[in-house]
Design an enzyme around this catalytic site. Structure first.
Site, short mmCIF file in Angstrom:
data_model
loop_
_atom_site.label_atom_id
_atom_site.label_comp_id
_atom_site.label_asym_id
_atom_site.label_seq_id
_atom_site.Cartn_x
_atom_site.Cartn_y
_atom_site.Cartn_z
N ASP A 101 0.85 -1.19 0.00
CA ASP A 101 0.00 0.00 0.00
C ASP A 101 0.89 1.24 0.00
O ASP A 101 1.55 1.54 1.00
CB ASP A 101 -0.89 -0.02 1.24
CG ASP A 101 -1.91 1.11 1.25
OD1 ASP A 101 -1.78 2.06 0.45
OD2 ASP A 101 -2.84 1.07 2.08
N ILE A 102 0.90 1.97 -1.11
CA ILE A 102 1.79 3.12 -1.23
C ILE A 102 1.36 4.29 -0.37
O ILE A 102 2.12 5.26 -0.22
CB ILE A 102 1.92 3.58 -2.70
CG1 ILE A 102 0.56 3.97 -3.28
CG2 ILE A 102 2.59 2.51 -3.54
CD1 ILE A 102 0.64 4.60 -4.66
N ASN A 129 1.35 5.92 -11.13
CA ASN A 129 0.12 5.76 -11.89
C ASN A 129 -1.11 5.52 -11.02
O ASN A 129 -2.22 5.87 -11.41
CB ASN A 129 0.28 4.60 -12.88
CG ASN A 129 -1.05 4.16 -13.47
OD1 ASN A 129 -1.62 4.84 -14.33
ND2 ASN A 129 -1.57 3.03 -13.00
N LYS A 145 -5.23 16.39 -9.18
CA LYS A 145 -4.42 16.38 -10.40
C LYS A 145 -3.74 17.73 -10.64
O LYS A 145 -2.64 17.77 -11.19
CB LYS A 145 -5.26 15.95 -11.60
CG LYS A 145 -5.72 14.50 -11.52
CD LYS A 145 -4.54 13.53 -11.36
CE LYS A 145 -4.98 12.09 -11.32
NZ LYS A 145 -3.84 11.16 -11.15
N TYR A 183 -11.21 15.43 -7.52
CA TYR A 183 -10.28 14.82 -8.47
C TYR A 183 -9.43 15.87 -9.16
O TYR A 183 -8.20 15.75 -9.27
CB TYR A 183 -11.06 13.99 -9.49
CG TYR A 183 -10.19 13.32 -10.52
CD1 TYR A 183 -9.30 12.31 -10.15
CD2 TYR A 183 -10.24 13.69 -11.86
CE1 TYR A 183 -8.49 11.69 -11.09
CE2 TYR A 183 -9.44 13.07 -12.81
CZ TYR A 183 -8.57 12.07 -12.42
OH TYR A 183 -7.76 11.46 -13.35
#
Length: 257
Positions: A55-56, A78, A146, A142
């Site tokens: 789990d990053i 990603n 980003k 979102y």
């Protein structure tokens, strides 16, 4: 031949990026929370790939990734989530999870792997989105993540250039992946166009191989990004019309009910 690490490699764009990297002859390290999807991706490749199910978003997960990695030329951040719906309907857990996966994790993982990337004079690739340039209604959280990832890419590029590390920001448009299920109801009412993961991966790898600073889709969305920068009020008017559309509003509400 480079050693390439891809997070979120178990499906969607991550799986397509792995297939394209394999086609280019690279050695792969596939990272994700669950081993089974990673094994599925590995089974599609022409050569063995290393799998790290971690789990990053946790320090423990990132420590495991670093411990099991002895060489790294290209890190592809990603993994991501796509929260959608009216901001008024997004709960704290959804917002926090999006920030953790889309922003905090790539920043922290890149930091932890910088020694290996410095040794290799390597490359960091951050998978962003057109929504990281154009803030879309009903994609507020979102878009915010980003935009943050794009800012991180820009600042990091300048910071690590003296070490010979390249930073590439990739900004695809909507893509037919499992993540699209979270906002599928908005695709029709908002007249979104979407690419296949394979098309995104091919375009991304052209930019990665050239160590470009960024890459945007070769479609009308590239024009929209340019207009956003030069004539933002024009984009304001177009997207505000969408935010007033009863069909769009109804679809956004359906996502969180």
């Amino acid at each position: 031949m480079s050693t390439v690490m891809i997070t979120g490699a178990g499906s969607g764009i991550g799986q397509a990026l792995a297939a394209e990297a394999d086609r280019h002859g690279h050695d792969l390290i596939l990272v994700g929370r669950r081993a089974e999807p990673l094994r599925d991706t590995a089974g599609r490749l022409s050569r063995p790939a290393r799998i790290i199910d971690a789990d990053i978003t946790t320090a423990e997960g990132r420590a495991r990734i670093c411990t099991e990695t002895d060489r790294l030329d290209i890190l592809i951040n990603n993994a991501g989530q796509v929260p959608a719906g009216a901001l008024a309907d997004l709960d704290d857990a959804t917002i926090a999870a999006a920030i953790a996966v889309n922003v905090a994790a790539p920043i922290s993982l890149t930091r932890d792997l910088l020694p290996l990337l410095t040794t290799a004079r390597g490359q960091v690739v951050n998978m962003g989105s057109v929504f990281g340039d154009i803030g879309f209604p009903f994609f507020t959280a979102y878009s915010a993540t980003k935009f943050a990832l794009r800012g991180f890419s820009e600042a990091l590029r300048r910071e690590v250039a003296p070490q010979g590390i390249a930073v590439t920001y990739i900004a695809p448009r909507a893509t037919h992946t499992p993540a699209m299920d979270s906002f599928h109801a908005l695709v029709g009412p908002m007249a979104m166009s979407a690419d296949t993961p394979e098309a995104v991966a091919r375009h991304a790898w052209a930019a990665i191989a050239a160590r470009r600073r960024d890459s945007y889709p070769p479609t009308r969305e590239r024009l929209f990004v340019a207009l956003q920068r030069l004539r933002p009020r024009m984009i304001d008017r177009a997207l505000t019309r969408l935010a007033r559309d009863p069909q769009v509003i109804a679809a956004a509400r359906d996502l969180t009910t």
